[in-house]
Design an enzyme around this catalytic site. Sequence first.
Site, short mmCIF file in Angstrom:
data_model
loop_
_atom_site.label_atom_id
_atom_site.label_comp_id
_atom_site.label_asym_id
_atom_site.label_seq_id
_atom_site.Cartn_x
_atom_site.Cartn_y
_atom_site.Cartn_z
CB VAL A 227 -0.97 0.00 1.21
CG1 VAL A 227 -0.21 0.23 2.51
CG2 VAL A 227 -2.08 1.01 1.03
CE1 TYR A 228 3.17 1.41 4.62
CE2 TYR A 228 5.38 0.55 4.34
CZ TYR A 228 4.27 0.75 5.13
OH TYR A 228 4.27 0.31 6.43
CB SER A 229 4.17 5.18 -2.87
OG SER A 229 4.68 6.18 -2.03
#
Length: 327
Positions: free
Chosen positions: A59-61
């Site tokens: 989910v990061y970036s």
Amino acid sequence: MEYVRFGSSGMKVSKICFGTMMFAMKKGWRNYALGKKEAAPVFRHALESGINFFDTADVYSNGSCEEVTGELLKEMSNRDEVVLATKVYNPMGKGPNQKGLSRKYIFNAIDASLSRLKMDYVDLYIIHRWDYETPIEETMEALHDVVKSGKARYIGASSMFAWQLVKAQETAEKNGWTKFISMQNHLNLIYREEEREMIPLCINDNLAITPWSPLARGFLAGNRSKNGGGKTDRAKNDVLADDYYYSKADFKVLDSIKKIANQENRQPVEVALAWLLQKKGITAPIVGPGKLEQLKTLLNSLSLKLSEKQILSLEKSYQPKKISGHI
């Protein structure tokens, strides 16, 4: 660098874990993510300093963090010498099956993560949160099959209630499936609710403990104001920190940190991280430096040994908080 066993496994990791959330192929996630160019010198110094443990998440970036992490580790390291963790649970699309911990989504998510990372496997596959809509039997069997397929070496859990971790572990043990070997939970000098049940449980069951937000999203660096927010780009756009922290007691703890930092000729973050490194059961706190100088300062905490008196002074102003990080 000191290396320690990762829970009950035979794997060894550095005492500090490098969290890569601050970097992506393109700038802009949450208004503070930096690009690959900025990431390169930080990654290089981490590796040269002996850090072998790296943490990211799909989910990061929106997947871009996995891309930059995979590319830089491939360019700078031997894959067999690093320990890489990524996570599954959060939405990666708008469809009803683009999130959670169903068998369908876990199988899709691990393949997507490996594609972005350009790797054949991850060392640690972590469920980012508890899925209240999927039976735990379905989740644990799917994770077991991911391990047996060779796409992950181990599985770990992140913030949840202690009873949920027990339920998951008992489900796996009953069916002969792979069990979690780690807990990545919310823990720092101004959020210590995990000390009540989760940490004693992990110590008793020999699970690795890898706290996230060990510096309270930058609060313990002393760069936040009592009205919320702060001077850095992240501080100006960090609604989670505004929700989790900023009580009067938090600032009293910060004052104690600053006092010891002055006595020891250290930075406040070194004191805060040293406290966590000395806590019983802690394996490797996850730090997320965005700049080279920040990483160097954090590494200095490894050489700081706090006295019992100093630890007591840091802990005395703590006030209980509502549960945050997973509800």
